[in-house]
Design a protein around this motif. Structure first.
Motif, PDB file in Angstrom:
ATOM      1  N   PRO A  88      15.472  57.935  24.007  1.00 53.48           N
ATOM      2  CA  PRO A  88      15.035  58.089  22.614  1.00 53.48           C
ATOM      3  C   PRO A  88      15.715  57.127  21.651  1.00 53.48           C
ATOM      4  CG  PRO A  88      15.466  60.234  23.618  1.00 53.48           C
ATOM      5  CD  PRO A  88      15.946  59.206  24.597  1.00 53.48           C
ATOM      6  N   VAL A  89      16.983  56.789  21.907  1.00 56.72           N
ATOM      7  CA  VAL A  89      17.694  55.901  20.980  1.00 56.72           C
ATOM      8  C   VAL A  89      17.060  54.513  20.952  1.00 56.72           C
ATOM      9  CG1 VAL A  89      19.377  55.103  22.685  1.00 56.72           C
ATOM     10  CG2 VAL A  89      19.990  55.133  20.259  1.00 56.72           C
ATOM     11  N   MET A  91      13.827  53.935  21.257  1.00 61.43           N
ATOM     12  CA  MET A  91      12.651  54.049  20.401  1.00 61.43           C
ATOM     13  C   MET A  91      13.057  54.074  18.927  1.00 61.43           C
ATOM     14  SD  MET A  91      10.029  53.824  22.216  1.00 61.43           S
ATOM     15  CE  MET A  91       8.849  54.190  20.924  1.00 61.43           C
ATOM     16  N   LEU A  92      14.215  54.674  18.627  1.00 60.36           N
ATOM     17  CA  LEU A  92      14.712  54.641  17.252  1.00 60.36           C
ATOM     18  C   LEU A  92      14.974  53.200  16.817  1.00 60.36           C
ATOM     19  CD1 LEU A  92      15.838  56.023  14.690  1.00 60.36           C
ATOM     20  CD2 LEU A  92      18.055  56.102  15.850  1.00 60.36           C
ATOM     21  N   ILE A  93      15.545  52.398  17.709  1.00 60.20           N
ATOM     22  CA  ILE A  93      15.788  50.978  17.397  1.00 60.20           C
ATOM     23  C   ILE A  93      14.462  50.256  17.159  1.00 60.20           C
ATOM     24  CG2 ILE A  93      16.689  48.808  18.315  1.00 60.20           C
ATOM     25  CD1 ILE A  93      18.774  50.458  19.832  1.00 60.20           C
ATOM     26  N   PHE A  94      13.469  50.542  17.994  1.00 60.87           N
ATOM     27  CA  PHE A  94      12.150  49.919  17.837  1.00 60.87           C
ATOM     28  C   PHE A  94      11.540  50.267  16.479  1.00 60.87           C
ATOM     29  CE2 PHE A  94       7.615  51.107  18.104  1.00 60.87           C
ATOM     30  CZ  PHE A  94       7.053  49.843  18.158  1.00 60.87           C
ATOM     31  N   PHE A  95      11.548  51.553  16.131  1.00 60.00           N
ATOM     32  CA  PHE A  95      10.970  51.970  14.855  1.00 60.00           C
ATOM     33  C   PHE A  95      11.739  51.367  13.672  1.00 60.00           C
ATOM     34  CE2 PHE A  95       9.376  55.882  17.234  1.00 60.00           C
ATOM     35  CZ  PHE A  95       8.074  55.420  17.273  1.00 60.00           C
ATOM     36  N   THR A  96      13.066  51.284  13.791  1.00 56.75           N
ATOM     37  CA  THR A  96      13.872  50.736  12.709  1.00 56.75           C
ATOM     38  C   THR A  96      13.599  49.246  12.524  1.00 56.75           C
ATOM     39  OG1 THR A  96      15.606  52.369  13.178  1.00 56.75           O
ATOM     40  CG2 THR A  96      16.215  50.476  11.828  1.00 56.75           C
ATOM     41  N   MET A  97      13.465  48.502  13.621  1.00 53.77           N
ATOM     42  CA  MET A  97      13.145  47.078  13.519  1.00 53.77           C
ATOM     43  C   MET A  97      11.793  46.870  12.842  1.00 53.77           C
ATOM     44  SD  MET A  97      14.449  45.781  17.275  1.00 53.77           S
ATOM     45  CE  MET A  97      13.721  44.160  17.054  1.00 53.77           C
ATOM     46  N   ALA A  98      10.810  47.688  13.215  1.00 58.44           N
ATOM     47  CA  ALA A  98       9.498  47.572  12.579  1.00 58.44           C
ATOM     48  C   ALA A  98       9.590  47.904  11.091  1.00 58.44           C
ATOM     49  CB  ALA A  98       8.500  48.503  13.266  1.00 58.44           C
ATOM     50  N   ASN A  99      10.392  48.911  10.747  1.00 63.98           N
ATOM     51  CA  ASN A  99      10.540  49.296   9.340  1.00 63.98           C
ATOM     52  C   ASN A  99      11.223  48.194   8.530  1.00 63.98           C
ATOM     53  OD1 ASN A  99       9.969  51.272   7.405  1.00 63.98           O
ATOM     54  ND2 ASN A  99      12.038  52.111   7.498  1.00 63.98           N
ATOM     55  N   ASP A 245      13.065  64.172  14.016  1.00 61.44           N
ATOM     56  CA  ASP A 245      13.351  65.608  13.989  1.00 61.44           C
ATOM     57  C   ASP A 245      13.103  66.257  15.347  1.00 61.44           C
ATOM     58  OD1 ASP A 245      14.069  67.899  12.205  1.00 61.44           O
ATOM     59  OD2 ASP A 245      12.117  68.624  12.874  1.00 61.44           O
ATOM     60  N   THR A 246      12.211  65.680  16.152  1.00 57.64           N
ATOM     61  CA  THR A 246      11.875  66.255  17.449  1.00 57.64           C
ATOM     62  C   THR A 246      12.799  65.769  18.551  1.00 57.64           C
ATOM     63  OG1 THR A 246       9.546  66.348  16.789  1.00 57.64           O
ATOM     64  CG2 THR A 246      10.023  66.515  19.143  1.00 57.64           C
ATOM     65  N   CYS A 247      13.091  64.493  18.584  1.00 58.02           N
ATOM     66  CA  CYS A 247      13.740  63.880  19.744  1.00 58.02           C
ATOM     67  C   CYS A 247      15.216  63.559  19.543  1.00 58.02           C
ATOM     68  CB  CYS A 247      12.998  62.595  20.133  1.00 58.02           C
ATOM     69  SG  CYS A 247      11.242  62.854  20.471  1.00 58.02           S
ATOM     70  N   ALA A 248      15.715  63.594  18.315  1.00 56.11           N
ATOM     71  CA  ALA A 248      17.125  63.294  18.093  1.00 56.11           C
ATOM     72  C   ALA A 248      17.991  64.467  18.547  1.00 56.11           C
ATOM     73  CB  ALA A 248      17.379  63.001  16.617  1.00 56.11           C
ATOM     74  N   PRO A 249      19.209  64.204  19.035  1.00 53.28           N
ATOM     75  CA  PRO A 249      20.137  65.302  19.348  1.00 53.28           C
ATOM     76  C   PRO A 249      20.360  66.161  18.108  1.00 53.28           C
ATOM     77  CG  PRO A 249      20.957  63.220  20.222  1.00 53.28           C
ATOM     78  CD  PRO A 249      19.781  62.885  19.373  1.00 53.28           C
TER      79      PRO A 249
END
Length: 539
Positions: A88-89, A91-99, A245-249
């Motif tokens: 999941p982390v 995917m967080l990096i991917f979404f942040t780069m796109a943002n 909210d779903t996938c983060a620890p």
């Protein structure tokens, strides 16, 4: 001698892995009032809720039967893109780069280099000097005076298309119109469609539209392209908060949200500097060409990761491509049922007074920040011409924004964790930080007459204001049932733009033009522009 032959028992829905069963057993962190609203939502849905439950059970059984396949996907049998997305982390990096790239575009179009200005050049002393052939010379040959030039020549798309302040502001508003119209559509589709594929489609539209901005030839063509840029951006911002909210620890949700929100100030600040640099080296149109090309790898990656390959993303809550309402319907009846379900969801969300209170405050915050974000570099260059000793206004304003944005966003997450993550603590933090930040920024415009003091005071104000990014999203998600959280975030997006920065940017442009025309009757162009921006931002 009896020989017992081992047989392989078919896995049932009871043979779920321990971690997956525990994850599916978790309930969303909602207060008592939100839980009662969730139950009310289920009762209202009636038979629809029963079908949702059957779909959930079917998805869990399918997940159990295909366990060997899921393990293979996360191991050697998976493609490189699926192996990267298995954590999941990542995917967080991917979404942040796109943002970051999305907000890079917002900063670039607001930069003094890309946005530009009309001809504001004037010669001093005004009574004895005149502008001829781009040079300040004495009005008559017998005058022995030294003439100096203030202001800048026509440049950027405002100069090329001869736009006034109102038209320039409407370009920002047209972008936000596309964003707010598409946000509920993407959020509603996220309930039944592949969320990552939706992001890929949105980013593809964004890339094409941004590149087309570089080929525009007048106000209307640029406004049309900016509208489609906003539509493409809507896919990402409505899906990512629910993913976090779903996938983060559980103990790192606010930190993940803060990391994603850091892209807002950092991307905008990079856009200011990037737009000024590209416009200086090449031309303002190349800023859009380069942005679109930079997004293509991220867009392609979104299409290479099917959400069915991600074991940590719930397939029955926005991940399945199959609709839970599979009964045949066609024509007007089908669209009527979809619209009815959407209005029913909206009525349930808006029945929560805490959610509405957060939305009202966020609208006022967005109106103010919309003016500063779009007009900031241009206003700073007009109010403090000596900023050029530290570089361009785009560079200075960008550095201030990125520093204060990162510090402020992390500060908000830290304070919320210390106070205890709750809706009440989030609302209190948003109210106190925004009030203090606004007071500092207003007094900055009144009292700061040197660029050094302005930069210091403005940075402190921005740090306080940016600290609400994480807490305000907590209010939006934790006051609504789980399945409606993407839709709740989309309604927040729509409201803050409709009542916030959509009207504020063009209104500020019109106010500046009125003040400028008033002051220009008594003062030169450069000083009139300075006064006009000070009065506009104070209002």
């Amino acid at each position: 001698m009896n020989i017992e032959i081992p047989t392989r028992r078919r896995k049932s829905s009871m043979d779920l892995p321990t971690e997956e069963a525990a994850r599916n057993a978790k309930k969303p962190l909602l207060g008592d009032d939100s839980e009662r609203r969730g139950n009310k939502y289920s009762n209202e849905r009636g038979g629809q809720g029963e079908r949702d439950g059957e779909t959930t059970k079917l998805a869990l059984r399918r997940s159990s039967d295909d366990e060997d396949e899921v393990v293979a996907v996360s191991g050697g049998g998976a493609t490189w893109s699926q192996r990267v997305a298995s954590k999941p982390v990542n995917m967080l990096i991917f979404f942040t780069m796109a943002n970051v790239l999305l907000y890079l575009d917002r900063g670039a179009i607001a930069s003094a280099g890309v946005n530009g200005s009309l001809d504001t050049r004037s010669c001093l002393p005004d009574a004895d000097c005149i502008l001829r052939n781009n040079t300040c010379v004495p009005r008559t040959s017998d005058l022995q005076v030294k003439c100096t030039m203030e202001g800048s020549p026509r440049h950027g798309f405002q100069g090329d298309f001869d736009l006034n302040g109102a038209q320039d502001g409407w370009l920002q508003s047209m972008f936000l119109v596309g964003l707010l119209v598409a946000s509920p559509i993407f959020a509603f589709a996220a309930k039944t469609k592949d969320n990552i594929r939706l992001c890929g489609q949105g980013l593809a539209l964004w890339s094409v539209s941004v590149i087309c901005c570089g080929f525009t030839f007048d106000f209307w063509s640029l406004a049309l392209c900016r509208t489609f840029v906003g539509i493409g951006e809507a896919a990402l911002i409505t899906i990512v908060p629910n993913f976090i909210d779903t996938c983060a620890p559980p103990k790192q949700k606010t930190k993940w949200l803060a990391v994603f929100c850091v892209a807002i100030p950092s991307g905008t600040a990079l856009g200011y500097a990037y737009g000024g640099l590209v416009a200086w080296l090449l031309e303002w149109r190349f800023a859009f060409f380069i942005e679109g090309l930079l997004m293509l790898p991220l867009m392609s990656y979104a299409f290479m990761v099917p959400i069915s390959s991600l074991a940590y993303w719930p397939k029955h809550k926005g991940g399945s491509s199959r609709s839970s309402d599979a009964s045949p319907a066609s024509g007007m009846r089908k669209y009527t049922r979809v619209a009815s379900a959407a209005f029913r969801d909206m009525r349930l969300i808006l029945s929560n007074k805490v959610y509405v209170l957060g939305a009202v405050g966020y609208c006022m915050y967005s109106a103010m920040m919309g003016v500063y974000a779009y007009w900031g570099p241009k206003a700073g260059q007009a109010m403090y011409p000596d900023v050029e000793k530290y570089g361009s206004a785009d560079t200075v304003f960008g550095l201030v924004t990125v520093m204060s944005g990162i510090i402020g966003t992390m500060l908000g997450g830290f304070l919320l964790d210390r106070a205890g993550v709750s809706v009440a603590a989030s609302l209190l933090l948003c109210a106190v930080m925004t009030l203090c930040g606004c007071i500092i920024m207003v007094f900055t415009l009144f009292l700061c007459h040197t660029v050094e003091v302005f930069i210091l005071a403005f940075t402190i104000g921005l740090i306080l204001i940016f600290s609400i990014q994480g807490p305000i999203n907590i209010v939006a998600m934790w006051t609504t049932p789980y399945i409606l959280r993407p839709f709740a975030c989309a309604l927040y997006t729509v409201s803050i733009h409709v009542f916030g920065d959509v009207p504020s940017a063009p209104i500020a442009g019109m106010i500046h033009d009125k003040f400028y025309n008033k002051f220009n009757k008594k003062h030169d162009k450069a000083y009139s522009d300075n006064l006009a921006w000070r009065y506009t931002l104070e209002l």
